[in-house]
Scaffold this motif. Structure first.
Motif, PDB file in Angstrom:
ATOM      1  N   UNK A  40      -2.177  10.782  19.077  1.00 19.95           N
ATOM      2  CA  UNK A  40      -0.789  10.365  19.266  1.00 19.95           C
ATOM      3  C   UNK A  40      -0.144  11.144  20.389  1.00 19.95           C
ATOM      4  N   UNK A  41      -0.338  12.461  20.370  1.00 12.34           N
ATOM      5  CA  UNK A  41       0.256  13.324  21.394  1.00 12.34           C
ATOM      6  C   UNK A  41      -0.295  12.970  22.771  1.00 12.34           C
ATOM      7  N   UNK A  42      -1.579  12.675  22.810  1.00 11.38           N
ATOM      8  CA  UNK A  42      -2.225  12.364  24.077  1.00 11.38           C
ATOM      9  C   UNK A  42      -1.727  11.034  24.641  1.00 11.38           C
ATOM     10  N   UNK A  43      -1.637  10.046  23.760  1.00 11.34           N
ATOM     11  CA  UNK A  43      -1.137   8.741  24.199  1.00 11.34           C
ATOM     12  C   UNK A  43       0.290   8.864  24.719  1.00 11.34           C
ATOM     13  N   UNK A  44       1.055   9.715  24.052  1.00 13.99           N
ATOM     14  CA  UNK A  44       2.477   9.834  24.371  1.00 13.99           C
ATOM     15  C   UNK A  44       2.700  10.722  25.597  1.00 13.99           C
ATOM     16  N   UNK A  45       2.100  11.903  25.586  1.00 10.33           N
ATOM     17  CA  UNK A  45       2.432  12.890  26.611  1.00 10.33           C
ATOM     18  C   UNK A  45       1.335  13.157  27.623  1.00 10.33           C
ATOM     19  N   UNK A  46       0.112  12.716  27.320  1.00  6.59           N
ATOM     20  CA  UNK A  46      -1.005  13.037  28.203  1.00  6.59           C
ATOM     21  C   UNK A  46      -1.346  14.516  28.130  1.00  6.59           C
ATOM     22  N   UNK A  47      -2.401  14.917  28.807  1.00  9.73           N
ATOM     23  CA  UNK A  47      -2.797  16.318  28.889  1.00  9.73           C
ATOM     24  C   UNK A  47      -3.856  16.418  29.962  1.00  9.73           C
ATOM     25  N   UNK A  48      -4.076  17.633  30.453  1.00  5.66           N
ATOM     26  CA  UNK A  48      -5.128  17.802  31.461  1.00  5.66           C
ATOM     27  C   UNK A  48      -6.465  18.128  30.814  1.00  5.66           C
ATOM     28  N   UNK A  49      -6.399  18.851  29.685  1.00  4.45           N
ATOM     29  CA  UNK A  49      -7.625  19.250  28.996  1.00  4.45           C
ATOM     30  C   UNK A  49      -7.365  19.210  27.489  1.00  4.45           C
TER      31      UNK A  49
END
Ligand SMILES: Nc1ncnc2c1ncn2[C@@H]1O[C@H](COP(=O)(O)OP(=O)(O)OP(=O)(O)O)[C@@H](O)[C@H]1O
Ligand SMILES: [Mg+2]
Length: 461
Positions: A40-49
Motif C-alpha cells: 500500500x505504501x509503495x503504491x501510494x508513495x513509491x520508494x527507491x529501495x
C-alpha cells in the motif's frame, strides 16, 4: 534529494533500529509491519529501495517481493533471511530480489547493500540499464553515409577509445552513443548520461565527480558523481561544448588519468570508464574563440563521428517515415497503413532544420490526428506544405540573378532547375521508380524519361 527506503518487518524494535540507522545515513525512511501495508505504501508513495523481512503475518516477504517485481520493477528489493535459511535466500533471488542479508546482520553490510541498491534504483529511474533482451537501438538508414556510420559503430563499439559525436540538433547523437554502448561488451554495465547544458555551472563538478558530506551548503550526505556511477560502463557527456572552461582542465585530468577527487574530498578515486562526448556546436570555432580547450578537444576526438543533417541525406527519409509509422501506430494504437506519395514528396523536400527529431514529431502528430488509414499531403502540418525555402544542398538551382538579363533564357534556366529538382525528389521518394515518379509529378512516363535524359538522371523500372 535523499533516497527513500521502505523498511518492512513485523518486529517493531527491529524496524525502529533500522530506520534510525538509515536516517543517520541520510536516507528518508518509511516503515511497514507486513507485506500488505508495504505494498500500500509503495503504491501510494513509491520508494527507491525496499528492505523486507521474509516471515511476516498477512502478506509474507516473498509474496511482497513478487508483487513489487511485477508492479514496481524499477525498485530493488533487499530480503532479510533467517540464519541458516539458505533455501529461502535462493528462492528470493530467483524471484528477483536485488540481494539478501542473513540475520543477525552487520549494519555496515546492510548499509553497503542499500547504497548499491539505491544506485541501481537511480539508474533504473533514468532508464539507463537496458535489460538483456531489451529493445536494441535501431539506427534507420540505408544511404551511403548511414552505412558508413554503422560500420564505424561496429568497429569502435568495443574499443576503449573516446568517441566525439558531432551533429546538428536532432541528428541522432544520443542514439549513436546508445548504440555504441549496446554493441560493446559493457552493455550489462551502466550507461550514464550527463547533459552539460542542463547543469548550472557551479554544480558541474559535483555532478561529474561527486561530493563529500559538508562540501558545500546542502551537501548533507556524500554522493558519487557520474564518473563513479559509470565505473565499468560508459559515460556519455552530452553537449560537451557547454562545459565551463574552468572545468575543462579537471575533466581532462580525469580522462587522462582515470582518477579524480570528489568535491570536498581528499581521497583519489579511480574508475574505468568508456567516454563518449557529443556536441551540436562547432568546437573548432569554440576553440578559436577561447571557449574550449584545444587539448581537451584532441583528447575527446580520438574517434570522430559526424552526423549529417537530414537535408543532406534525403534518401533515408522514406525509410525513416516507415520506421516512425510503425512506431507510432503501435504506440498510439492507430492503424495508418500508408503514407501517400504526395505526402512523402512533401516530407522529402522539406529542409528539416530540426532533423530527425522534427521528422519524428511531425509523424507522431500526424498519425495521432489521422482519421483513416492513409496519410495525404493535406494531413501534414501547414509548414510542410509551403513551397520549399532556399536550400543550400539542393542540386544546382541557380538563384534568380539580381541584375537584369535576357528574360527568356533566365526563365528557362530557372524552370529547368526546378524541374530537375522535383524529379530528383520524386525519384528519391519512389526509390528510383520511373513509373511512380511520373504519376507523382503528373506527367507522362515518356516525357519524364526525356527530361531525365536531358538532366543526366537515372532511374529504374
Ligand atoms: N537514424 C535514426 N533512425 C531512427 N531514429 C532516429 C535516427 N536518428 C535519430 N533518431 C531519433 O530521432 C530523435 C532524436 O535523436 P537524438 O536524441 O539521438 O538526437 P540528438 O542529436 O541527440 O539531438 P539533440 O542535439 O537535440 O540532443 C530520437 O527520438 C531518435 O530515436
Ligand atoms: Mg541529444
Amino acid at each position: 534529494m535523499a533516497d527513500r527506503v521502505l523498511v518492512v518487518d513485523d518486529e517493531q524494535s527491529l524496524r525502529k533500529v533500522l530506520a534510525a540507522t538509515l536516517q543517520r545515513e541520510g536516507y528518508e525512511v518509511q516503515v511497514a509491519a507486513d507485506g500488505e501495508e508495504a505494498l500500500g505504501a509503495l503504491d501510494r508513495d513509491g520508494a527507491d529501495v525496499v528492505v523486507t523481512d521474509l516471515v511476516m503475518p498477512k502478506m509474507d516477504g516473498l509474496s511482497l517481493l513478487r508483487k513489487v517485481v511485477a508492479r514496481h520493477p524499477d525498485v530493488p528489493v533487499i530480503v532479510v533471511t533467517a540464519h541458516g535459511r539458505v533455501d529461502s535466500a535462493v528462492e528470493a533471488m530467483k524471484a528477483g530480489a536485488f540481494d539478501f542479508v542473513t540475520k543477525p546482520f552487520e549494519h555496515t553490510e546492510l548499509k553497503a547493500i542499500i547504497a548499491k541498491a539505491a544506485r541501481q534504483s537511480d539508474l533504473n529511474a533514468r532508464n539507463v540499464v537496458p535489460d538483456e533482451g531489451a529493445l536494441r537501438t535501431e539506427i534507420v538508414g540505408k544511404g551511403q553515409q548511414m552505412i558508413e556510420l554503422q560500420q564505424i559503430i561496429a568497429k569502435v563499439a568495443d574499443a576503449p577509445s573516446t568517441v566525439l559525436i558531432q551533429g546538428e540538433s536532432g541528428t541522432g547523437k544520443e542514439l549513436v552513443a546508445t548504440a555504441l554502448h549496446e554493441q560493446s561488451s559493457r552493455r550489462e554495465r551502466p550507461f550514464i548520461k550527463i547533459n552539460c547544458a542542463a547543469i548550472p555551472r557551479e554544480l558541474v563538478e559535483a555532478e561529474l565527480f561527486g561530493f563529500e558530506k559538508g562540501a558545500f551548503t546542502g551537501a548533507v550526505q556524500s554522493k558519487p558523481g557520474r564518473f563513479e556511477l559509470a565505473d565499468g560502463g560508459t559515460l556519455f557527456l552530452d553537449e560537451i561544448g557547454e562545459i565551463p572552461i574552468e572545468m575543462q582542465v579537471k575533466l581532462l585530468r580525469a580522462i587522462q588519468e582515470s582518477e579524480f577527487e570528489r568535491v570536498g574530498g581528499v581521497k583519489t578515486t579511480r574508475v574505468e570508464v568508456r567516454l563518449i562526448a557529443a556536441t551540436s556546436r562547432d568546437l573548432t570555432r569554440e576553440i578559436a574563440a577561447g571557449r574550449f580547450r584545444e587539448d581537451l578537444f584532441y583528447r575527446l576526438n580520438v574517434v570522430p563521428v559526424i552526423l549529417p543533417p537530414l537535408r543532406e541525406r534525403r534518401e533515408d527519409i522514406p525509410l525513416l517515415v516507415e520506421h516512425f509509422r510503425q512506431k507510432y501506430n503501435a504506440r498510439l494504437k492507430k492503424s495508418v497503413e500508408k503514407i501517400e506519395d504526395d505526402a512523402l514528396a512533401a516530407l522529402a523536400s522539406y529542409t528539416w532544420p530540426g532533423n530527425i527529431r522534427e521528422l519524428e514529431n511531425v509523424l507522431e502528430r500526424t498519425i495521432l490526428f489521422a482519421e483513416g488509414t492513409n496519410i495525404r499531403a493535406a494531413d501534414l502540418p501547414a509548414s510542410l506544405r509551403q513551397p520549399r525555402p532556399a536550400d543550400d544542398s539542393a542540386p544546382a538551382a541557380p538563384g534568380v540573378p539580381t541584375t537584369p538579363g535576357p528574360l527568356k533564357e533566365i526563365v528557362k534556366e530557372q524552370v529547368q532547375a526546378i524541374e530537375r529538382d522535383l524529379i530528383v525528389r520524386g525519384l528519391e521518394v519512389t526509390g528510383n521508380n520511373v513509373t511512380r515518379t511520373a504519376k507523382l509529378l503528373k506527367i507522362s512516363r515518356k516525357s519524364l524519361q526525356m527530361k531525365m535524359k536531358e538532366f543526366g538522371l537515372r532511374g529504374e523500372d
